[in-house]
Scaffold this motif. Sequence first.
Motif, PDB file in Angstrom:
ATOM      1  N   LEU A  74       0.845  -1.184   0.000  1.00  0.00           N
ATOM      2  CA  LEU A  74       0.000   0.000   0.000  1.00  0.00           C
ATOM      3  C   LEU A  74       0.886   1.241   0.000  1.00  0.00           C
ATOM      4  O   LEU A  74       1.981   1.255   0.579  1.00  0.00           O
ATOM      5  CB  LEU A  74      -0.894   0.011   1.241  1.00  0.00           C
ATOM      6  CG  LEU A  74      -1.868  -1.158   1.395  1.00  0.00           C
ATOM      7  CD1 LEU A  74      -2.614  -1.034   2.720  1.00  0.00           C
ATOM      8  CD2 LEU A  74      -2.862  -1.199   0.259  1.00  0.00           C
ATOM      9  N   SER A  75       0.377   2.275  -0.641  1.00  0.00           N
ATOM     10  CA  SER A  75       1.106   3.546  -0.605  1.00  0.00           C
ATOM     11  C   SER A  75       0.960   4.149   0.793  1.00  0.00           C
ATOM     12  O   SER A  75       0.175   3.693   1.625  1.00  0.00           O
ATOM     13  CB  SER A  75       0.551   4.497  -1.665  1.00  0.00           C
ATOM     14  OG  SER A  75      -0.766   4.876  -1.329  1.00  0.00           O
ATOM     15  N   GLN A  76       1.727   5.215   1.067  1.00  0.00           N
ATOM     16  CA  GLN A  76       1.673   5.846   2.389  1.00  0.00           C
ATOM     17  C   GLN A  76       0.286   6.409   2.681  1.00  0.00           C
ATOM     18  O   GLN A  76      -0.212   6.316   3.803  1.00  0.00           O
ATOM     19  CB  GLN A  76       2.729   6.955   2.491  1.00  0.00           C
ATOM     20  CG  GLN A  76       4.151   6.422   2.547  1.00  0.00           C
ATOM     21  CD  GLN A  76       5.161   7.541   2.622  1.00  0.00           C
ATOM     22  OE1 GLN A  76       4.827   8.701   2.399  1.00  0.00           O
ATOM     23  NE2 GLN A  76       6.406   7.180   2.921  1.00  0.00           N
ATOM     24  N   VAL A  81      -4.943   5.930   5.610  1.00  0.00           N
ATOM     25  CA  VAL A  81      -6.392   5.760   5.610  1.00  0.00           C
ATOM     26  C   VAL A  81      -6.765   4.467   6.345  1.00  0.00           C
ATOM     27  O   VAL A  81      -7.707   4.442   7.147  1.00  0.00           O
ATOM     28  CB  VAL A  81      -6.936   5.745   4.159  1.00  0.00           C
ATOM     29  CG1 VAL A  81      -8.393   5.312   4.123  1.00  0.00           C
ATOM     30  CG2 VAL A  81      -6.778   7.116   3.530  1.00  0.00           C
ATOM     31  N   LYS A  82      -5.996   3.414   6.117  1.00  0.00           N
ATOM     32  CA  LYS A  82      -6.258   2.140   6.775  1.00  0.00           C
ATOM     33  C   LYS A  82      -6.104   2.275   8.295  1.00  0.00           C
ATOM     34  O   LYS A  82      -6.946   1.798   9.065  1.00  0.00           O
ATOM     35  CB  LYS A  82      -5.287   1.082   6.246  1.00  0.00           C
ATOM     36  CG  LYS A  82      -5.507  -0.298   6.784  1.00  0.00           C
ATOM     37  CD  LYS A  82      -4.523  -1.278   6.165  1.00  0.00           C
ATOM     38  CE  LYS A  82      -4.680  -2.655   6.793  1.00  0.00           C
ATOM     39  NZ  LYS A  82      -3.701  -3.610   6.246  1.00  0.00           N
ATOM     40  N   GLU A  83      -5.074   2.955   8.728  1.00  0.00           N
ATOM     41  CA  GLU A  83      -4.861   3.175  10.164  1.00  0.00           C
ATOM     42  C   GLU A  83      -5.977   4.025  10.758  1.00  0.00           C
ATOM     43  O   GLU A  83      -6.449   3.777  11.865  1.00  0.00           O
ATOM     44  CB  GLU A  83      -3.498   3.839  10.395  1.00  0.00           C
ATOM     45  CG  GLU A  83      -2.328   2.938  10.100  1.00  0.00           C
ATOM     46  CD  GLU A  83      -2.267   1.747  11.035  1.00  0.00           C
ATOM     47  OE1 GLU A  83      -2.603   1.887  12.227  1.00  0.00           O
ATOM     48  OE2 GLU A  83      -1.896   0.653  10.557  1.00  0.00           O
ATOM     49  N   HIS A  84      -6.417   5.032  10.006  1.00  0.00           N
ATOM     50  CA  HIS A  84      -7.495   5.918  10.466  1.00  0.00           C
ATOM     51  C   HIS A  84      -8.789   5.111  10.681  1.00  0.00           C
ATOM     52  O   HIS A  84      -9.460   5.266  11.702  1.00  0.00           O
ATOM     53  CB  HIS A  84      -7.712   7.041   9.455  1.00  0.00           C
ATOM     54  CG  HIS A  84      -8.850   7.955   9.811  1.00  0.00           C
ATOM     55  ND1 HIS A  84      -8.797   8.834  10.865  1.00  0.00           N
ATOM     56  CD2 HIS A  84     -10.074   8.110   9.240  1.00  0.00           C
ATOM     57  CE1 HIS A  84      -9.949   9.493  10.943  1.00  0.00           C
ATOM     58  NE2 HIS A  84     -10.738   9.079   9.945  1.00  0.00           N
ATOM     59  N   HIS A  85      -9.136   4.269   9.699  1.00  0.00           N
ATOM     60  CA  HIS A  85     -10.351   3.449   9.810  1.00  0.00           C
ATOM     61  C   HIS A  85     -10.219   2.440  10.956  1.00  0.00           C
ATOM     62  O   HIS A  85     -11.195   2.142  11.641  1.00  0.00           O
ATOM     63  CB  HIS A  85     -10.642   2.725   8.500  1.00  0.00           C
ATOM     64  CG  HIS A  85     -11.149   3.636   7.414  1.00  0.00           C
ATOM     65  ND1 HIS A  85     -12.305   4.342   7.507  1.00  0.00           N
ATOM     66  CD2 HIS A  85     -10.625   3.948   6.193  1.00  0.00           C
ATOM     67  CE1 HIS A  85     -12.501   5.058   6.410  1.00  0.00           C
ATOM     68  NE2 HIS A  85     -11.482   4.839   5.598  1.00  0.00           N
ATOM     69  N   LYS A  86      -9.020   1.936  11.133  1.00  0.00           N
ATOM     70  CA  LYS A  86      -8.786   0.981  12.209  1.00  0.00           C
ATOM     71  C   LYS A  86      -9.003   1.655  13.568  1.00  0.00           C
ATOM     72  O   LYS A  86      -9.636   1.095  14.459  1.00  0.00           O
ATOM     73  CB  LYS A  86      -7.361   0.432  12.090  1.00  0.00           C
ATOM     74  CG  LYS A  86      -7.068  -0.766  12.936  1.00  0.00           C
ATOM     75  CD  LYS A  86      -5.675  -1.279  12.612  1.00  0.00           C
ATOM     76  CE  LYS A  86      -5.381  -2.563  13.350  1.00  0.00           C
ATOM     77  NZ  LYS A  86      -4.026  -3.045  13.059  1.00  0.00           N
TER      78      LYS A  86
END
Length: 101
Positions: A74-76, A81-86
């Motif tokens: 995944l790009s930065q 975004v993935k960390e934010h949703h997590k």
Amino acid sequence: MAQGKIKVKTKSIGNTKKPNKKGSAFISRKRAPVPSKKHKFEEAYKLKHVISKTVNQKNEDGIRKLVYEGQRNLSQAQQAVKEHHKKQGETQKAGTSTPSS
């Protein structure tokens, strides 16, 4: 010298079978022909084959998705975004718990 009597073939009486008076059970019409049994079995086989093929394809796709899920690059921005949703999912779970009073 005569050897005996000459055998003469007798004529048959004719057709001794009785005609079928009952008639046939079902008469097909030109507008509504009756398909053969082979056609029916082929249709059932085709349906089963198509269903099993799609189920196997779905299972294979699901397994591949699980295997390759951790291996994606995944790009930065996508990782952020993935960390934010997590984090949002964790805060919602913590916020939905009921206080014990």
